[in-house]
Design an enzyme around this catalytic site. Structure first.
Site: not given
Length: 510
Positions: A82, A169, A171
């Site tokens: 990001c 993202h 994660e």
């Protein structure tokens, strides 16, 4: 042989700790460091790879956080996520712009399967976006490897220099192949071997504590919670009877909790265990106090005083054990951290107390401490205990604390926990408890009018406690809780269920 290391440069994103946890899940040790770390400092640490996190800033802001440009010349693989990816693009000559349509939430993603980053990742999948700026043009030498409908550069790479960036993202759980993408970066790009295990971590900690302490004395402030309990067991394995545990019973615990903690540590683990009954002092200190922050501070200050008094009775000791976790360390070193609630911790002990801290879990996350507990042979009823705030039931009774209110919420809470366990939901629900919101209401029991307390039930599901959703407990289980509380707990005549997520609410009511 030196342990593999990945460094995560913190630019203030909300998911930064989650990135670290995901890396650890792949058996690779990582540390979160400030974005201001220098290229020279990075070289000294000799990491296998770097991850630049997301963050709330724009690369064009006046005070925007930037890492040293030399970091991109270190010949160390880098993944920008990001904002971290935007910073990479901007620094290396690409173009970052403000998006016409802000991308937030689940988004369809198309990737190039020939990229090392997307090895064995489907060409079409769903990712999680959360950005206002976007990479409009990739820097020279970079290849675009991912796109979305509104983001022309959702992923880019310079394979020769091992520089990779994603706008989404990986994660978060909402990115379907996020774990695989991170694994590819760690193993295919950084060539990690995955040498980090909990067993190795425990062995190193026990050896380090043994060498540090020698024959000197160690004190542990034991709460009975997961962190301090597992820390006490680990230190006890390292130094045996040179450890003394002090358990301050402030009278704000759950039903039968004090006796349970004493039995576990005095009898089962055969530790030097001192229980201090300070209920009267704490209730006296809390008399007339209604503000939640003042309650927390009053409890914290008195806890320190009581603990210090007991420490002086014991005599000289050289070390203090604390169950500090890695998020505490990360947040204390992050410029963007904000205080939502003050935290109750022994870290507030007076500076003139001459001891050295032993913090065996200061580089672990909560879920890792649970794994450590199981490795150490700690009973599952401790390892999987519900999170419980340091001030205890004082922050689950809104308004002034009285013995009557504590009794009501304590009994109601025991029923809530009992019914959750009976229903087999205790491993599915992250946290569940009763609250006394200090609201009286009219009721009818038998032929008589009642005017009694309302009890709130709070239950949440979560994977990391950063965000949480209210638990969809079956109606029959809620009905059992309600019926039992009203019938078995004198002073309660109405039961409500909290159906608010986090955010906007916090888990605890105070």
């Amino acid at each position: 042989m030196k342990q593999e290391l990945v460094l995560i440069l913190d630019f203030g994103g909300q998911y930064n700790q989650l990135i670290a946890r995901r890396v650890r899940e792949h058996n690779i040790y990582c540390e979160v460091v400030p974005y201001k770390i220098t290229a020279e400092e990075i070289k000294l640490k000799n990491p296998k790879g770097l991850i630049l996190t997301g963050g709330p800033s724009s690369v064009y802001g006046e005070s925007t956080p930037r890492c040293e440009e030399e970091i991109f010349q270190l010949d160390i693989p880098i993944l920008g996520i990001c904002y971290g990816g935007q910073l990479m693009a901007h620094t290396l000559g690409g173009k970052v712009n403000r998006a016409k349509n802000r991308e937030y939430g689940k988004t369809a993603l198309q990737v190039d399967g020939n990229s090392k980053l997307f090895k064995e990742v489907a060409q079409d999948s769903i990712c999680w976006m959360s950005h206002t700026d976007f990479i409009e043009t990739a820097p020279a030498g970079f290849k675009i490897t991912g796109t979305t409908a509104d983001c022309p550069v959702a992923a880019m790479e310079n394979q020769e220099k091992a520089l990779y960036a994603v706008q989404f993202h990986p994660e978060v759980e909402h990115t379907e192949k996020g774990k695989e993408i991170l694994k590819n970066f760690l193993y295919e790009v950084c060539h990690c071997q995955g040498d980090w295990t909990m067993e190795n971590y425990i062995e190193k900690e026990i050896e380090a504590i043994r060498n540090l302490v020698g024959d000197r004395k160690v004190l542990c402030a034991l709460s009975g919670g997961v962190d301090s309990s597992v820390a006490a067991v680990l230190v006890h394995q390292a130094i045996g009877d040179n450890l003394t545990c002090v358990f301050v019973d402030h009278g704000l615990l759950r039903k039968d909790e004090g006796d349970w903690v004493e039995d576990i540590f005095r009898n089962q683990f055969e530790m030097n265990f001192i229980r201090v009954n300070a209920e009267e002092r704490f209730l006296g200190k809390l008399k007339g106090v209604t503000d939640p922050e003042l309650k927390r501070k009053a409890i914290g200050e008195l806890f320190i005083r009581v603990f210090e008094e007991e420490a002086q009775k014991i005599g000289d000791f050289d070390f203090l054990v604390q169950g500090t976790l890695y998020p505490d360390i990360i947040e204390s070193g992050t410029e963007t951290a904000a205080v939502i609630k003050s935290h109750h911790n022994v870290g507030g002990l007076p500076e003139d107390m001459k001891f050295q801290l032993i913090e065996p879990f200061k580089f672990l996350f909560k879920d890792e401490v649970r794994i450590a507990g199981l490795e150490l042979g700690v009973p599952e009823e401790i390892v999987w205990r519900q999170p419980f705030p340091g001030p205890g039931l004082a922050v689950r009774v809104l308004g002034e604390i009285t013995e009557e209110k504590l009794h009501i919420v304590r009994e109601a809470d025991a029923i809530v926990r009992d019914e959750i366990i009976k229903a087999g939901l205790h491993r599915q629900i992250w946290q569940y408890f009763a609250v006394l919101p200090n609201i009286m209401s009219v009721g009818v029991m038998g032929d008589e009018r009642t005017y009694a307390h309302t009890i709130g039930i709070r239950a949440i599901t979560s994977s990391d406690a950063m965000t949480a959703d209210w638990a969809r407990i079956p109606f029959e289980v809620l009905e059992n809780m309600s019926r039992r509380i009203v019938n078995e707990v004198e002073g309660a005549n109405r039961i409500v269920y909290d159906i608010t997520s986090k955010p906007p609410s916090t888990v605890e009511w105070e």
